[in-house]
Design an enzyme around this catalytic site. Sequence first.
Site, mmCIF file in Angstrom:
data_model
loop_
_atom_site.group_PDB
_atom_site.id
_atom_site.type_symbol
_atom_site.label_atom_id
_atom_site.label_comp_id
_atom_site.label_asym_id
_atom_site.label_seq_id
_atom_site.Cartn_x
_atom_site.Cartn_y
_atom_site.Cartn_z
ATOM 1 N N ASP A 189 0.849 -1.204 0.000
ATOM 2 C CA ASP A 189 0.000 0.000 0.000
ATOM 3 C C ASP A 189 0.877 1.244 0.000
ATOM 4 O O ASP A 189 0.588 2.241 -0.677
ATOM 5 C CB ASP A 189 -0.938 -0.019 1.221
ATOM 6 C CG ASP A 189 -2.180 0.841 1.031
ATOM 7 O OD1 ASP A 189 -2.153 1.761 0.198
ATOM 8 O OD2 ASP A 189 -3.191 0.600 1.715
ATOM 9 N N TYR A 207 -13.428 6.437 -2.890
ATOM 10 C CA TYR A 207 -12.079 5.938 -3.112
ATOM 11 C C TYR A 207 -11.206 6.997 -3.799
ATOM 12 O O TYR A 207 -11.693 7.766 -4.624
ATOM 13 C CB TYR A 207 -12.139 4.652 -3.952
ATOM 14 C CG TYR A 207 -10.865 3.879 -3.874
ATOM 15 C CD1 TYR A 207 -10.443 3.333 -2.655
ATOM 16 C CD2 TYR A 207 -10.060 3.724 -4.981
ATOM 17 C CE1 TYR A 207 -9.255 2.647 -2.567
ATOM 18 C CE2 TYR A 207 -8.860 3.026 -4.898
ATOM 19 C CZ TYR A 207 -8.464 2.499 -3.682
ATOM 20 O OH TYR A 207 -7.276 1.824 -3.602
ATOM 21 N N HIS A 262 -7.803 -3.215 8.511
ATOM 22 C CA HIS A 262 -6.886 -2.357 7.748
ATOM 23 C C HIS A 262 -7.490 -0.957 7.717
ATOM 24 O O HIS A 262 -8.570 -0.760 7.166
ATOM 25 C CB HIS A 262 -6.735 -2.934 6.335
ATOM 26 C CG HIS A 262 -5.927 -2.107 5.372
ATOM 27 N ND1 HIS A 262 -4.663 -2.462 4.959
ATOM 28 C CD2 HIS A 262 -6.211 -0.958 4.718
ATOM 29 C CE1 HIS A 262 -4.202 -1.561 4.093
ATOM 30 N NE2 HIS A 262 -5.121 -0.637 3.929
ATOM 31 N N HIS A 265 -7.435 3.363 7.103
ATOM 32 C CA HIS A 265 -6.810 4.505 6.422
ATOM 33 C C HIS A 265 -7.053 5.746 7.277
ATOM 34 O O HIS A 265 -8.002 5.801 8.051
ATOM 35 C CB HIS A 265 -7.341 4.678 4.992
ATOM 36 C CG HIS A 265 -6.588 3.823 4.022
ATOM 37 N ND1 HIS A 265 -5.482 4.250 3.326
ATOM 38 C CD2 HIS A 265 -6.761 2.527 3.666
ATOM 39 C CE1 HIS A 265 -5.012 3.270 2.578
ATOM 40 N NE2 HIS A 265 -5.767 2.208 2.758
ATOM 41 N N HIS A 274 2.146 3.254 -3.088
ATOM 42 C CA HIS A 274 1.381 4.382 -3.663
ATOM 43 C C HIS A 274 2.074 5.711 -3.328
ATOM 44 O O HIS A 274 1.979 6.671 -4.088
ATOM 45 C CB HIS A 274 -0.044 4.417 -3.103
ATOM 46 C CG HIS A 274 -0.951 3.355 -3.672
ATOM 47 N ND1 HIS A 274 -1.351 3.345 -4.979
ATOM 48 C CD2 HIS A 274 -1.537 2.277 -3.090
ATOM 49 C CE1 HIS A 274 -2.156 2.310 -5.196
ATOM 50 N NE2 HIS A 274 -2.278 1.635 -4.070
#
Lengths: 333, 333
Positions: free
Chosen positions: B13, B284, B193, B195, B16
Amino acid sequence: MKKIWLTDTTLRDGSHSVSHQYSIDQAVTIAKALDDAEIDIIEISHGDGLAGSSLQYGFSKATDNDLIKEVSGVIKNSKLAVLILPGIGTSADLEIARKYGAEVARVATHVTEADVSQQHIKVAKSMGMKTVGFLMMVHMAPVENLVEQAKLMESYGADIVYCTDSSGALLPDGVKERITALKENLSVDIGFHAHDNLNLAIGNSLAAIEAGATYVDCSLNGAGAGAGNARTESLVAVLKKSGYETNADLYKTLDTAEKVFRKIVPEATRPNDLTLMLGYAGVYSSFLLHTYKAAEKFHVDPREILVELGKRKVVGGQEDSIIEVAYEMSQKK
Amino acid sequence: MKKIWLTDTTLRDGSHSVSHQYSIDQAVTIAKALDDAEIDIIEISHGDGLAGSSLQYGFSKATDNDLIKEVSGVIKNSKLAVLILPGIGTSADLEIARKYGAEVARVATHVTEADVSQQHIKVAKSMGMKTVGFLMMVHMAPVENLVEQAKLMESYGADIVYCTDSSGALLPDGVKERITALKENLSVDIGFHAHDNLNLAIGNSLAAIEAGATYVDCSLNGAGAGAGNARTESLVAVLKKSGYETNADLYKTLDTAEKVFRKIVPEATRPNDLTLMLGYAGVYSSFLLHTYKAAEKFHVDPREILVELGKRKVVGGQEDSIIEVAYEMSQKK
């Protein structure tokens, strides 16, 4: 729907992020934008409160009086607050701040020293100011002591008592326990001030609100001492998303953070291993520099010194302990 | 004492954050340090999983196969994981990853599309890999649907099912509700998980653990898509402070974040008003660029487009909706 009242401390705690070098123009620009976004209370003064500008705490660019006077002249919706630490600021400073337009007084003491706030809380009340008792470093005292000290501030006349996690050392459960105890034992409103050392500033603020706090502190882009505070823009978004009521306008708050404040202070906070360790150990940021010097001198890990200082519950003024701890560690090796 | 298993996704991840441009040397350096800090699982692959390197998702500097081969050669304590999104990566990619040393397969689908994971979960299991079903964008489905989809992954043979808050849109209560439902209805281990769009990555991870999750994702300095992930170093500190058991060494993790990773990637995440809006709206990050273009074209507030897209629960591939929403808003004005 429960209503939450926000105090933005970009121009007080956040002044640590610029070493107290806001110009009058910058402060006015930031305050105007916060006022337009309908943030309830805007706190302004040297990072260490009224009269903090000094050799010890760092000289500020503009005087507290000028900042208060100019900013109070331009805000329409928000109330202007000042912070005062008895011992640094005096009643006379508070009287001048009142004269220049401050409507809220936040009287701050260490969590076990509420008694030194009596005089200033009474002075603020007598001038008709909304008065906050601001208990700092709350992780260092057992919950029953915190409650006892908060009750003292209530007895002096404080309208609100704040639980302040000065080194960002609390976990959400610890926040809930403290706010719940304060709500159960006091009649006044309860506030919470987070620091982001463990990246829990927003999580802890939410935990405080769930447990009954109705006043919460924040700052644009998290500006503030150490790892900084709860981000105003994130807090407003999270409150709206959670269904709490707030006067703040989300988009205007975002614009204030991104288009106004970031242009003046491009990088307000810089979380790193040191700010994280302060939260982990529960030690105030002013110990950092001395700790690293002592670690180098005695060839020990500065992080272990911080953890030991946290265990010993040292407070500001006890910087001598750093040498003592570092020396003891070097002998054990 | 409950034990928590950490998966560091800096090299997946987190890629990115560097537009998938890690060199083999950089990946090896980071993985070695994570391995030395005893992080349980290290995930590596293109940010969009095996075979993500493409015109659409961005070409990576090194191939997945080379990264896996070189990194698996140097790690001693950690297990190496790869992510695969059926439709982007194939079973053949998974077989090569296994051959080169990957021991854990994480098979990722949209929260309502678990059925497309069947083949890859079975292939991974048949090769003796520890297999994770990775349900993404969980905020978009009602809790009962999430449970139903997770049960599908369990039925295919997944050893762990992850609840993935891909746009950082969940609040701690929403996390608790989901993890509690998964724990009640599944027998396998549950992962989370986060964010950090709303600055709740650590707060939400703690909420997930309290509700029963035993696997948690993280990345150094929060590297990752959008606002990034839960910081590995903060998570380790918070786990130790909360009294949860973890194999990770705190000081080595801090050194990995600060002295190893930050030298390679000085600024892994840059939270701003846009990443915050993605979390607030629950959209997203791949929608961002198109949204801003449409907002400019139709003279509407991009933030209002994002909120409307969130309400309509649009998913990847439905980028046409952006124009539709922007056009409708411009007509209403």
